[in-house]
Motif scaffolding. Structure first.
Motif, mmCIF file in Angstrom:
data_model
loop_
_atom_site.group_PDB
_atom_site.id
_atom_site.type_symbol
_atom_site.label_atom_id
_atom_site.label_comp_id
_atom_site.label_asym_id
_atom_site.label_seq_id
_atom_site.Cartn_x
_atom_site.Cartn_y
_atom_site.Cartn_z
ATOM 1 N N GLY A 44 -56.910 -7.394 -0.775
ATOM 2 C CA GLY A 44 -57.698 -7.980 0.309
ATOM 3 C C GLY A 44 -58.972 -7.200 0.577
ATOM 4 O O GLY A 44 -60.033 -7.776 0.815
ATOM 5 N N PHE A 45 -58.875 -5.877 0.508
ATOM 6 C CA PHE A 45 -60.042 -5.021 0.719
ATOM 7 C C PHE A 45 -61.094 -5.265 -0.358
ATOM 8 O O PHE A 45 -62.273 -5.489 -0.052
ATOM 9 N N LEU A 46 -60.678 -5.252 -1.611
ATOM 10 C CA LEU A 46 -61.616 -5.488 -2.704
ATOM 11 C C LEU A 46 -62.153 -6.923 -2.679
ATOM 12 O O LEU A 46 -63.322 -7.157 -2.978
ATOM 13 N N GLY A 60 -71.473 -8.261 -13.462
ATOM 14 C CA GLY A 60 -70.790 -7.908 -12.218
ATOM 15 C C GLY A 60 -69.558 -8.753 -11.986
ATOM 16 O O GLY A 60 -68.521 -8.257 -11.544
ATOM 17 N N ASN A 61 -69.651 -10.046 -12.284
ATOM 18 C CA ASN A 61 -68.497 -10.927 -12.118
ATOM 19 C C ASN A 61 -67.373 -10.572 -13.085
ATOM 20 O O ASN A 61 -66.199 -10.673 -12.729
ATOM 21 N N ILE A 62 -67.694 -10.150 -14.296
ATOM 22 C CA ILE A 62 -66.655 -9.740 -15.247
ATOM 23 C C ILE A 62 -65.954 -8.482 -14.755
ATOM 24 O O ILE A 62 -64.725 -8.378 -14.809
ATOM 25 N N ILE A 63 -66.720 -7.551 -14.244
ATOM 26 C CA ILE A 63 -66.116 -6.316 -13.707
ATOM 27 C C ILE A 63 -65.233 -6.635 -12.512
ATOM 28 O O ILE A 63 -64.120 -6.128 -12.395
ATOM 29 N N TRP A 64 -65.716 -7.514 -11.605
ATOM 30 C CA TRP A 64 -64.899 -7.898 -10.450
ATOM 31 C C TRP A 64 -63.639 -8.620 -10.885
ATOM 32 O O TRP A 64 -62.589 -8.468 -10.284
ATOM 33 N N MET A 65 -63.731 -9.427 -11.958
ATOM 34 C CA MET A 65 -62.548 -10.137 -12.440
ATOM 35 C C MET A 65 -61.487 -9.144 -12.917
ATOM 36 O O MET A 65 -60.301 -9.325 -12.677
ATOM 37 N N ILE A 66 -61.922 -8.090 -13.572
ATOM 38 C CA ILE A 66 -60.977 -7.070 -14.028
ATOM 39 C C ILE A 66 -60.384 -6.323 -12.840
ATOM 40 O O ILE A 66 -59.175 -6.081 -12.775
ATOM 41 N N VAL A 67 -61.237 -5.959 -11.878
ATOM 42 C CA VAL A 67 -60.770 -5.198 -10.719
ATOM 43 C C VAL A 67 -59.836 -6.027 -9.846
ATOM 44 O O VAL A 67 -58.796 -5.546 -9.393
#
Length: 93
Positions: A44-46, A60-67
């Protein structure tokens, strides 16, 4: 609806806290419950950071998808598009 979409990460964190608090009050907390609650609070925080981050790049979206892991990423991406439909359109122009 826009305000709900902007705050969906906070709602997910509250659900994670409830998963931690309810078993504690009942006296039956286990390591599994703690781990699940912690993961949901972190997710929820991320997610809240992702939804309210207006930089929208492919890398950035690829990194967020992994995270964020794959399934929650698409939930938060939908919330982001709902919350900032006009602002994102103005940024791309």
């Amino acid at each position: 609806m826009k305000e709900f979409a902007k705050n969906i990460g906070v709602l997910i964190m509250i659900i994670g806290v409830l998963i931690l608090v309810i078993p504690f009050l009942q006296g039956g907390i286990s390591n599994t419950t703690l781990l699940i609650g912690l993961l949901i609070v972190i997710e929820g925080f991320l997610g809240h950071i992702f939804v309210n981050n207006l930089k929208n790049t492919k890398t950035g979206n690829i990194i967020w998808m992994i995270v964020l892991l794959v399934v929650p990423y698409f939930i938060f991406l939908f919330a982001k598009k709902t919350a900032y439909a006009e602002e994102l359109g103005e940024l791309k122009s």
